[in-house]
Each structure stands twice: as structure tokens, then as C-alpha cells.
Design an enzyme around this catalytic site. Structure first.
Site, PDB file in Angstrom:
ATOM      1  N   TYR A  57      -0.317   5.655  -5.882  1.00  0.00           N
ATOM      2  CA  TYR A  57       0.984   6.313  -5.753  1.00  0.00           C
ATOM      3  C   TYR A  57       1.666   6.461  -7.112  1.00  0.00           C
ATOM      4  CZ  TYR A  57       0.591   4.973  -0.771  1.00  0.00           C
ATOM      5  OH  TYR A  57       0.174   4.771   0.523  1.00  0.00           O
ATOM      6  N   HIS A 115      -8.098   0.607  -0.013  1.00  0.00           N
ATOM      7  CA  HIS A 115      -7.342   1.783   0.415  1.00  0.00           C
ATOM      8  C   HIS A 115      -8.139   2.715   1.335  1.00  0.00           C
ATOM      9  CE1 HIS A 115      -3.737   4.402  -1.062  1.00  0.00           C
ATOM     10  NE2 HIS A 115      -3.987   4.605   0.210  1.00  0.00           N
TER      11      HIS A 115
END
Length: 285
Positions: A57, A115
Site C-alpha cells: 500500500y 498477502h
């Protein structure tokens, strides 16, 4: 009506690690790094104590600055970050987590996730093995995975005999991933729902089941969907850049959906996978 939600209003769910997690949090997916500190600070002021970020991010530094400025005791916070796909090989997961901890300004995270399985890269079993070591070293109190299907879960457990604490997956009324959710729940692995409102990619709020429940309870459609998640046992962390929405999203603990309302929303999933709005876990590498 006060802005803040009482801290004891947000349930905490026990994890198989021995720690527990606030069932409702604030997510910073696609939050501009330049705005992250401000928005996370607002979320903490409103009453959130569970913050979900990820290395990819690019906004871990902003999360860290907000944590440092908040004055909130570390033990009251639950911070999650994630290992990106290109850091899964060898002992790179340790370096990746150490980099994330530096950016966050923390000695440990509360939850560290693989992830994506990124199966074409062939490293997700190694990544999970490395996370077990990082957990044992105290760098993350709990460890888990994200976007893992049953085939991925079965492989990592067969190799390590260690279950994740959570599996963070795309889950919203039109795409409930029942096979993987049932596999996890039957083994004590908790489901975290990303994209819990469908990311605005279909007319979720216009469906009669949600519209009628919102009218019956005097709530917004978003509140109804988030309440459905909570009552079905999902952990959620909706993302918003609006303080008003932060307040709206935390006001979920003074009403309850009926069994019939829950069933009507659950029935919105066609069951054929057509409701997916994000990437397929077998295809993103």
C-alpha cells in the site's frame, strides 16, 4: 449522539495464537500515503483500535506516525501488515517484516499475513514457514494468510502442521467464498473480509434484502451490510476517507438484524463465483 464508540462495544475475537482481535477495524487500502497519517489519526479519535495496512500500500509510514502521535497505549492497538508477493523467497520475509516494523515505528505487529499465495512463483509455502519463525521470534504476535484458497491452505498446513490465525479474503454478499470460509471456520481459522461492501462495483445497496433491512432499522445500507458481516462472524475493516463515514461504520453495535434478514442477505450470493470484484487468487502472482 456522541461521535466515539465505547471501546468495549467492539467485540474482540480470540485467535488460535492466544491473542484476540477487534472484530471491527479501519483499513487503508488505496489510501493516499500523503493522507494516511491524518485519516488514521481520525480513525483512532473516532474509536477504532484495529488498523489494517500492507507493505504494497505504500502507507505504513503514515500509519506509524498516526500511532506515535495518538498517545494510545500500544497494548490497546491491533496493527496488521502484509508480506508482498516478491518478498516470499528464502529469508526475505524477515527483511520485509523488519522494514515494515521500521516504517510503522513498532517492535512487533499484532498480525502479519502472506498477502497472496502467488502460486506461479512457487514460494508461498516457504513464506508461511518463514512467518512461523517470525512469530516464534516475537516479531508478530499472530500470523495468517490472505487470499488463500483451500488448495493453498491444505498445502501450507500439510508442510508445517501450523494453521493460520486468519485468512483475509474478498467477501461480500455477492461473493461469500463458502468453500474456503467453511474450511477455515471448521478449523478455527477466522475470516477477515476485505472489500466487505463490494468496493462499489455493483449495486449492493439497491438490493431489496439490504434496502428493506436498512428501512426497518433506520440505518444506512452500508451499516446493514457491515452488521451482516459481524453477525455471521467475519472480521471487517472498511476503508473510507470520510470522518463521517468512519463514525457511521462504527455505529453497528446498538441494533441487530433478524435471522430472516441475515438469511435474505446471505442468499444474494449466486454461488457460481460471478460476484468476485477483485483478482482471482490463482491468477495474481
Amino acid at each position: 449522539m456522541t461521535e466515539h464508540a465505547p471501546q468495549n462495544a467492539i467485540p474482540r475475537i480470540p485467535l488460535n495464537s492466544g491473542y484476540d482481535i477487534p472484530q471491527l477495524g479501519y483499513g487503508v487500502f488505496k489510501v493516499d500515503p500523503a493522507q494516511t497519517e491524518k485519516l488514521v489519526s481520525e480513525a483512532l479519535e473516532v474509536g477504532y483500535r484495529h488498523i489494517d495496512t500492507a507493505a504494497i500500500y505504500g502507507n505504513e509510514e503514515g500509519v506509524g506516525r498516526a500511532i506515535a502521535a495518538s498517545g494510545i497505549p500500544r497494548k490497546e492497538l491491533f496493527i496488521t501488515t502484509k508480506l508482498w508477493n516478491d518478498r516470499q523467497a528464502g529469508d526475505d520475509p524477515r527483511r520485509a517484516l523488519e522494514e515494515s516494523l521500521t516504517k510503522l515505528g513498532l517492535e512487533h505487529v499484532d498480525l502479519y499475513l502472506v498477502h497472496w499465495p502467488a502460486p506461479a512463483n512457487g514460494n508461498y509455502i516457504n513464506a508461511w514457514t518463514q512467518l512461523i519463525t517470525l512469530n516464534e521470534a516475537g516479531l508478530s504476535r499472530s500470523i495468517g494468510v490472505s487470499n488463500h484458497l483451500v488448495e493453498h491452505l491444505e498445502k501450507i498446513v500439510a508442510e508445517t502442521d501450523t494453521l493460520p490465525a486468519v485468512n483475509q479474503i474478498e467477501l461480500h454478499p455477492a461473493h461469500q467464498q463458502r468453500e474456503v470460509a467453511e474450511w477455515c471456520r471448521s478449523r478455527g481459522v477466522h475470516i477477515e473480509a476485505w472489500g466487505p461492501l463490494g468496493q462499489g462495483k455493483y449495486d449492493l445497496f439497491g438490493t431489496p434484502a439490504i434496502r428493506d433491512a436498512a428501512s426497518a432499522h433506520g440505518r444506512t445500507p452500508a451499516q446493514v451490510v457491515l452488521r451482516w458481516h459481524l453477525q455471521t462472524g467475519n472480521i471487517v475493516f472498511p476503508k473510507t476517507t470520510s470522518r463521517d463515514r468512519m463514525v457511521e461504520n462504527i455505529r453497528l453495535f446498538d441494533f441487530e438484524l433478524s435471522d430472516a434478514e441475515i438469511d435474505a442477505i446471505t442468499a444474494l450470493d449466486p454461488g457460481d463465483g460471478s460476484g468476485r470484484v477483485g483478482a482471482h487468487p490463482s491468477e495474481l502472482n
